[in-house]
Design a protein around this motif. Structure first.
Motif, PDB file in Angstrom:
ATOM      1  N   GLU A  46       0.828  -1.210   0.000  1.00  0.00           N
ATOM      2  CA  GLU A  46       0.000   0.000   0.000  1.00  0.00           C
ATOM      3  C   GLU A  46       0.857   1.253   0.000  1.00  0.00           C
ATOM      4  O   GLU A  46       0.596   2.206  -0.725  1.00  0.00           O
ATOM      5  N   PHE A  47       1.876   1.273   0.862  1.00  0.00           N
ATOM      6  CA  PHE A  47       2.656   2.485   1.054  1.00  0.00           C
ATOM      7  C   PHE A  47       3.990   2.120   1.669  1.00  0.00           C
ATOM      8  O   PHE A  47       4.084   1.191   2.466  1.00  0.00           O
ATOM      9  N   ILE A  48       5.023   2.859   1.313  1.00  0.00           N
ATOM     10  CA  ILE A  48       6.348   2.682   1.906  1.00  0.00           C
ATOM     11  C   ILE A  48       6.807   4.040   2.406  1.00  0.00           C
ATOM     12  O   ILE A  48       6.756   5.028   1.675  1.00  0.00           O
ATOM     13  N   GLU A  49       7.249   4.077   3.673  1.00  0.00           N
ATOM     14  CA  GLU A  49       7.735   5.344   4.214  1.00  0.00           C
ATOM     15  C   GLU A  49       9.097   5.143   4.862  1.00  0.00           C
ATOM     16  O   GLU A  49       9.336   4.147   5.550  1.00  0.00           O
ATOM     17  N   ALA A  50       9.991   6.083   4.590  1.00  0.00           N
ATOM     18  CA  ALA A  50      11.302   6.088   5.229  1.00  0.00           C
ATOM     19  C   ALA A  50      11.123   6.578   6.657  1.00  0.00           C
ATOM     20  O   ALA A  50      10.398   7.547   6.896  1.00  0.00           O
ATOM     21  N   ILE A  51      11.765   5.897   7.597  1.00  0.00           N
ATOM     22  CA  ILE A  51      11.691   6.356   8.980  1.00  0.00           C
ATOM     23  C   ILE A  51      13.110   6.502   9.523  1.00  0.00           C
ATOM     24  O   ILE A  51      13.988   5.683   9.250  1.00  0.00           O
ATOM     25  N   GLU A  52      13.304   7.567  10.265  1.00  0.00           N
ATOM     26  CA  GLU A  52      14.614   7.832  10.864  1.00  0.00           C
ATOM     27  C   GLU A  52      14.436   8.754  12.052  1.00  0.00           C
ATOM     28  O   GLU A  52      13.328   9.239  12.322  1.00  0.00           O
ATOM     29  N   GLY A  53      15.490   8.973  12.766  1.00  0.00           N
ATOM     30  CA  GLY A  53      15.462   9.910  13.892  1.00  0.00           C
ATOM     31  C   GLY A  53      14.470   9.530  14.971  1.00  0.00           C
ATOM     32  O   GLY A  53      14.392   8.372  15.388  1.00  0.00           O
ATOM     33  N   ASP A  54      13.693  10.513  15.424  1.00  0.00           N
ATOM     34  CA  ASP A  54      12.729  10.294  16.508  1.00  0.00           C
ATOM     35  C   ASP A  54      11.647   9.293  16.120  1.00  0.00           C
ATOM     36  O   ASP A  54      11.185   8.519  16.960  1.00  0.00           O
ATOM     37  N   THR A  55      11.249   9.307  14.849  1.00  0.00           N
ATOM     38  CA  THR A  55      10.218   8.365  14.394  1.00  0.00           C
ATOM     39  C   THR A  55      10.725   6.934  14.499  1.00  0.00           C
ATOM     40  O   THR A  55      10.019   6.045  14.980  1.00  0.00           O
ATOM     41  N   LEU A  56      11.954   6.702  14.076  1.00  0.00           N
ATOM     42  CA  LEU A  56      12.548   5.364  14.169  1.00  0.00           C
ATOM     43  C   LEU A  56      12.689   4.951  15.629  1.00  0.00           C
ATOM     44  O   LEU A  56      12.356   3.817  15.992  1.00  0.00           O
ATOM     45  N   ALA A  57      13.150   5.848  16.459  1.00  0.00           N
ATOM     46  CA  ALA A  57      13.302   5.538  17.889  1.00  0.00           C
ATOM     47  C   ALA A  57      11.963   5.154  18.506  1.00  0.00           C
ATOM     48  O   ALA A  57      11.883   4.213  19.303  1.00  0.00           O
ATOM     49  N   TYR A  58      10.898   5.871  18.131  1.00  0.00           N
ATOM     50  CA  TYR A  58       9.557   5.558  18.626  1.00  0.00           C
ATOM     51  C   TYR A  58       9.122   4.170  18.164  1.00  0.00           C
ATOM     52  O   TYR A  58       8.615   3.371  18.950  1.00  0.00           O
ATOM     53  N   GLU A  59       9.307   3.874  16.880  1.00  0.00           N
ATOM     54  CA  GLU A  59       8.909   2.566  16.331  1.00  0.00           C
ATOM     55  C   GLU A  59       9.694   1.435  16.997  1.00  0.00           C
ATOM     56  O   GLU A  59       9.150   0.354  17.254  1.00  0.00           O
ATOM     57  N   GLN A  60      10.962   1.660  17.297  1.00  0.00           N
ATOM     58  CA  GLN A  60      11.801   0.617  17.895  1.00  0.00           C
ATOM     59  C   GLN A  60      11.378   0.285  19.322  1.00  0.00           C
ATOM     60  O   GLN A  60      11.708  -0.789  19.823  1.00  0.00           O
ATOM     61  N   LYS A  61      10.636   1.169  19.975  1.00  0.00           N
ATOM     62  CA  LYS A  61      10.143   0.892  21.330  1.00  0.00           C
ATOM     63  C   LYS A  61       9.000  -0.112  21.331  1.00  0.00           C
ATOM     64  O   LYS A  61       8.707  -0.722  22.358  1.00  0.00           O
ATOM     65  N   ASP A  62       8.344  -0.279  20.195  1.00  0.00           N
ATOM     66  CA  ASP A  62       7.227  -1.223  20.090  1.00  0.00           C
ATOM     67  C   ASP A  62       7.772  -2.647  20.199  1.00  0.00           C
ATOM     68  O   ASP A  62       8.731  -3.003  19.519  1.00  0.00           O
ATOM     69  N   PRO A  63       7.176  -3.487  21.051  1.00  0.00           N
ATOM     70  CA  PRO A  63       7.671  -4.857  21.195  1.00  0.00           C
ATOM     71  C   PRO A  63       7.555  -5.678  19.907  1.00  0.00           C
ATOM     72  O   PRO A  63       8.248  -6.677  19.756  1.00  0.00           O
ATOM     73  N   ASN A  64       6.721  -5.244  18.965  1.00  0.00           N
ATOM     74  CA  ASN A  64       6.569  -5.969  17.703  1.00  0.00           C
ATOM     75  C   ASN A  64       7.546  -5.487  16.631  1.00  0.00           C
ATOM     76  O   ASN A  64       7.544  -6.006  15.522  1.00  0.00           O
ATOM     77  N   TYR A  65       8.381  -4.506  16.958  1.00  0.00           N
ATOM     78  CA  TYR A  65       9.350  -3.995  15.982  1.00  0.00           C
ATOM     79  C   TYR A  65      10.401  -5.073  15.707  1.00  0.00           C
ATOM     80  O   TYR A  65      11.007  -5.622  16.622  1.00  0.00           O
ATOM     81  N   LYS A  66      10.584  -5.358  14.429  1.00  0.00           N
ATOM     82  CA  LYS A  66      11.595  -6.334  14.018  1.00  0.00           C
ATOM     83  C   LYS A  66      11.959  -6.036  12.581  1.00  0.00           C
ATOM     84  O   LYS A  66      11.071  -5.877  11.728  1.00  0.00           O
ATOM     85  N   LEU A  67      13.242  -5.952  12.292  1.00  0.00           N
ATOM     86  CA  LEU A  67      13.669  -5.753  10.901  1.00  0.00           C
ATOM     87  C   LEU A  67      13.501  -7.056  10.147  1.00  0.00           C
ATOM     88  O   LEU A  67      13.943  -8.111  10.591  1.00  0.00           O
ATOM     89  N   THR A  68      12.861  -6.982   9.008  1.00  0.00           N
ATOM     90  CA  THR A  68      12.680  -8.154   8.141  1.00  0.00           C
ATOM     91  C   THR A  68      13.899  -8.277   7.248  1.00  0.00           C
ATOM     92  O   THR A  68      14.330  -7.298   6.653  1.00  0.00           O
ATOM     93  N   GLU A  69      14.442  -9.481   7.159  1.00  0.00           N
ATOM     94  CA  GLU A  69      15.561  -9.742   6.269  1.00  0.00           C
ATOM     95  C   GLU A  69      15.175 -10.854   5.313  1.00  0.00           C
ATOM     96  O   GLU A  69      14.713 -11.904   5.738  1.00  0.00           O
ATOM     97  N   PHE A  70      15.348 -10.597   4.035  1.00  0.00           N
ATOM     98  CA  PHE A  70      15.063 -11.603   3.021  1.00  0.00           C
ATOM     99  C   PHE A  70      16.370 -12.244   2.595  1.00  0.00           C
ATOM    100  O   PHE A  70      17.371 -11.564   2.415  1.00  0.00           O
ATOM    101  N   THR A  71      16.350 -13.558   2.444  1.00  0.00           N
ATOM    102  CA  THR A  71      17.529 -14.258   1.951  1.00  0.00           C
ATOM    103  C   THR A  71      17.347 -14.581   0.492  1.00  0.00           C
ATOM    104  O   THR A  71      16.238 -14.893   0.046  1.00  0.00           O
ATOM    105  N   GLU A  72      18.397 -14.463  -0.235  1.00  0.00           N
ATOM    106  CA  GLU A  72      18.332 -14.699  -1.690  1.00  0.00           C
ATOM    107  C   GLU A  72      18.122 -16.165  -1.992  1.00  0.00           C
ATOM    108  O   GLU A  72      18.471 -17.064  -1.421  1.00  0.00           O
TER     109      GLU A  72
END
Length: 72
Positions: A46-72
């Motif tokens: 639907e949408f992709i948004e770049a997050i950084e700074g305070d927004t990223l810090a806020y998102e990282q506080k969420d217990p469901n925050y997890k970076l997705t990594e795709f393997t080739e």
């Protein structure tokens, strides 16, 4: 850059806010973030948004925050 990708799990149904999910992804550009998700999933993006700074810090506080990594 970290991107938050909003998506629907199924491409066959019309998007509904209640069914919107999000994943977090590290990629050099928004175009490459979209390409990674499209190559490795069947998600309807639907949408992709770049997050950084305070927004990223806020998102990282969420217990469901997890970076997705795709393997080739």
């Amino acid at each position: 850059m970290i991107y938050k990708v909003y998506y629907q799990e199924d491409m066959k149904r019309n998007p509904k806010r209640e069914d919107t999910h999000a994943l977090y992804l590290e990629a050099p550009t928004e175009v490459e973030a979209r390409a990674l998700v499209e190559a490795h999933t069947d998600h309807n993006i639907e949408f992709i948004e770049a997050i950084e700074g305070d927004t990223l810090a806020y998102e990282q506080k969420d217990p469901n925050y997890k970076l997705t990594e795709f393997t080739e």
